[in-house]
Motif scaffolding. Structure first.
Motif, short mmCIF file in Angstrom:
data_model
loop_
_atom_site.label_atom_id
_atom_site.label_comp_id
_atom_site.label_asym_id
_atom_site.label_seq_id
_atom_site.Cartn_x
_atom_site.Cartn_y
_atom_site.Cartn_z
N LEU A 148 41.63 34.06 87.35
CA LEU A 148 42.78 33.80 86.78
C LEU A 148 43.36 32.29 87.31
N VAL A 149 43.95 31.44 86.42
CA VAL A 149 44.10 30.22 86.64
C VAL A 149 45.86 30.03 86.42
N ASP A 150 46.36 29.09 87.08
CA ASP A 150 47.72 28.64 86.59
C ASP A 150 47.37 27.24 86.28
N VAL A 151 48.42 27.11 85.00
CA VAL A 151 48.20 25.57 84.53
C VAL A 151 49.38 24.81 84.33
N ASP A 152 49.69 23.68 84.32
CA ASP A 152 50.97 22.95 83.89
C ASP A 152 50.94 22.73 82.65
N ALA A 153 51.98 21.88 82.16
CA ALA A 153 52.50 21.70 80.98
C ALA A 153 51.31 21.01 80.09
N ASP A 154 50.37 20.04 80.93
CA ASP A 154 49.33 19.53 80.19
C ASP A 154 47.89 19.98 80.30
N HIS A 155 48.03 21.53 80.58
CA HIS A 155 46.65 22.34 80.63
C HIS A 155 45.87 21.84 81.95
N ARG A 156 46.59 21.41 82.65
CA ARG A 156 45.78 20.99 84.06
C ARG A 156 45.92 22.18 84.90
N VAL A 157 44.56 22.58 85.54
CA VAL A 157 44.58 23.85 86.29
C VAL A 157 45.34 23.43 87.62
N THR A 158 46.20 24.18 87.99
CA THR A 158 47.11 23.84 89.12
C THR A 158 46.69 24.64 90.31
N ALA A 159 46.24 26.02 90.09
CA ALA A 159 45.67 26.81 91.06
C ALA A 159 44.68 27.93 90.68
N LEU A 160 43.89 28.33 91.32
CA LEU A 160 42.70 29.32 90.73
C LEU A 160 43.05 30.53 91.77
N HIS A 161 43.15 31.72 91.13
CA HIS A 161 43.33 32.94 91.86
C HIS A 161 42.12 33.95 91.66
N PRO A 162 41.21 33.80 92.45
CA PRO A 162 39.94 34.61 92.53
C PRO A 162 39.89 36.10 92.31
N LYS A 163 39.45 36.68 91.76
CA LYS A 163 39.31 38.37 91.91
C LYS A 163 38.63 38.70 93.16
N PRO A 164 39.11 39.72 93.86
CA PRO A 164 40.09 40.64 93.50
C PRO A 164 41.37 39.93 93.90
N HIS A 165 42.24 40.35 93.14
CA HIS A 165 43.96 39.73 93.59
C HIS A 165 44.27 40.86 94.70
N PRO A 166 45.19 40.26 95.58
CA PRO A 166 46.00 41.01 96.51
C PRO A 166 47.12 41.92 95.89
N PRO A 167 47.23 43.01 96.49
CA PRO A 167 48.07 44.04 95.73
C PRO A 167 49.45 43.49 95.59
N GLY A 168 49.95 43.70 94.73
CA GLY A 168 51.48 43.29 94.17
C GLY A 168 51.50 41.63 93.68
N SER A 169 50.25 41.30 93.47
CA SER A 169 50.29 39.81 92.99
C SER A 169 50.90 39.59 91.55
N ARG A 170 51.35 38.55 91.45
CA ARG A 170 52.39 38.49 90.01
C ARG A 170 51.84 37.26 89.39
N LEU A 171 50.77 37.51 88.37
CA LEU A 171 49.88 36.53 87.90
C LEU A 171 49.82 36.38 86.61
#
Ligand SMILES: [Zn+2]
Length: 445
Positions: A148-171
């Motif tokens: 999964l990725v996070d993006v800013d308002a210009d669609h630039r990727v600001t963070a990558l969250h590789p699988k598997p995600h830690p339990p309780g992740s909010r993405l």
């Protein structure tokens, strides 16, 4: 205008071992699995050819001989398919070292991805944004098992969250979909085989590009893109092709616009913390069902808490990440979320003056619906807006959508205005989309 695919090479990453598909691919590489009487490779090549691409490189490993035969059959004088075979398994990123002779952008697709995408639009956006790599992203039914990725308002990727995600992740449910555009500069940065023989394109190489500060962009699309990482998803791709879903995604689609507070989630006054978000009963299942029917789902929500200074954009993003995480647990996703941050009445302590205005997006105005119509293929005549207030009802009428009210609170309003009413979203969706036909009954006219 310059053809955006002019001189662009397409690359198919077909070397990975089909570990999760052992039974289906005992004798066949994933890229040669059949969908509707043709191999995945043939479908992919057809997409490239239709986009005006004339040269394709297949990076093979697993059973390369069969791929070479298929590539030879697909090649002709105006369309050239070359197979490069790696000596050892190098992963979806490491195998890109074989593109040492790349001198312009390349479209890269994983060999287990079926797609029907406007590649010209993707390349045009990639070039305009001067990205080192652009990843095609979309929400899917299994974000917990996806990068999964996070993006800013210009669609630039600001963070990558590789699988598997830690339990309780909010993405957020924004998944890298296995289709990319890369520049030679991206290839040049790949560590040597001696340093790291096996590398994953997303988890290793995009992570490294982000760490170096290179421009990684996300291109979000509602076009058809489907990975076949499991036998179940392979079966889904076969069903989708049989039903004509990929081609239908290119045309305006029936869309359910939904209000957020009081419609999707329990109304709690002003929602300011993700912990306060509670989906109403049956909502996740109803949206999962719309996803299966290939009905688009778009959230449109007035959030004057932003104008009042009670919540900032980062806080709202956390709330929407919570919403998408809860939906994702049920295999459900929304295609987009639009919010209006404005409020017309100024004069409160702590407010943000720049958001205090009479905007075009606050419901009952239609700005958010207009934005969705421009970003996605929306057939307004076949679409509805489901909400629980008069603002929702009037926004629907102003936008030419069928209004539908839900919740006990809205019953009197529905009677007074002669509008269709249901106790909740789940029952509204069942009534409006009762069968496998993805379009609701058109309004009698
Ligand atoms: Zn607004």
């Amino acid at each position: 205008m310059v053809n955006p695919t002019q001189g662009v090479i397409a690359v198919i990453v077909a070397g990975g071992l089909a570990t999760r598909m052992a039974s289906a691919t005992a004798a066949v590489p994933k890229v040669l699995l059949a969908i509707a009487g043709k191999s995945v490779l043939e479908h992919q090549l057809q997409q490239f050819r239709a986009a005006g691409i004339t040269r394709v490189i297949v990076l093979a490993g697993h059973l390369a001989g069969a791929i070479e035969l298929a590539a030879a059959r697909a090649s002709d004088r105006s369309f050239h398919v070359e197979v490069r075979t790696e000596a050892q398994a190098m992963g979806s990123g490491g195998c890109l070292r074989q593109l040492h002779d790349l001198n312009g952008p390349a479209v890269v697709v994983f060999g287990d991805v079926m797609f029907d995408v406007d590649l010209g639009a993707l390349l045009e956006t990639h070039t305009r944004q001067r990205a080192t790599i652009t990843a095609v992203v979309h929400p899917n039914t299994h974000p917990h098992d996806s990068d999964l990725v996070d993006v800013d308002a210009d669609h630039r990727v600001t963070a990558l969250h590789p699988k598997p995600h830690p339990p309780g992740s909010r993405l957020r449910n924004l998944v890298t979909a296995g289709l990319f555009v890369i520049e030679p500069a991206f290839i040049e940065q790949i560590p040597s085989v001696l340093e790291a023989p096996k590398l994953d394109l997303v988890q290793d190489l995009i992570t490294a590009a982000l760490a170096r500060g290179q421009r990684v962009q996300a291109w979000q699309t509602s076009a058809y893109l489907h990975d076949m990482g499991t036998p179940q998803r392979y079966a889904q791709a076969q069903a989708a092709w049989a039903q004509g879903i990929p081609a239908r995604r290119r045309r305006p689609r029936a869309t359910v616009f939904v209000d957020r507070d009081g419609t999707l989630n329990r109304h709690v006054g002003y929602l300011r913390r993700p912990e306060q978000l509670e989906l109403l009963p049956g909502v996740a299942q109803a949206i999962a069902r719309l996803n299966q029917l290939d009905v688009q789902v778009v959230v449109v929500t007035n959030q004057p808490v932003l104008a009042r200074g009670e919540l900032d954009e980062a806080g709202l993003a956390q709330i929407h990440a919570e919403l998408e995480t809860q939906l994702g647990r049920a295999g459900a996703y929304v295609d987009r979320i639009y919010h209006c941050p404005h409020h017309p009445d100024a004069g409160f302590e702590g407010e943000r003056p720049e958001l205090k205005c009479a905007c075009a997006c606050r419901k009952p105005r239609t700005g958010m619906i207009d934005a969705a119509t421009s970003d996605l293929h929306v057939d307004r005549a076949a679409s509805v807006l489901i909400g629980d207030t008069e603002r929702d009802l009037d926004a629907a009428l102003n936008a030419g959508l069928r209004p539908v009210l839900v919740s006990a609170n809205a019953h009197a309003l529905a009677v007074a205005r002669g509008v269709q009413w249901f106790p909740d979203l789940a029952r509204a969706c069942l009534a409006l989309f009762p069968n496998p036909q993805p379009n609701p009954q058109p309004n009698p006219s």
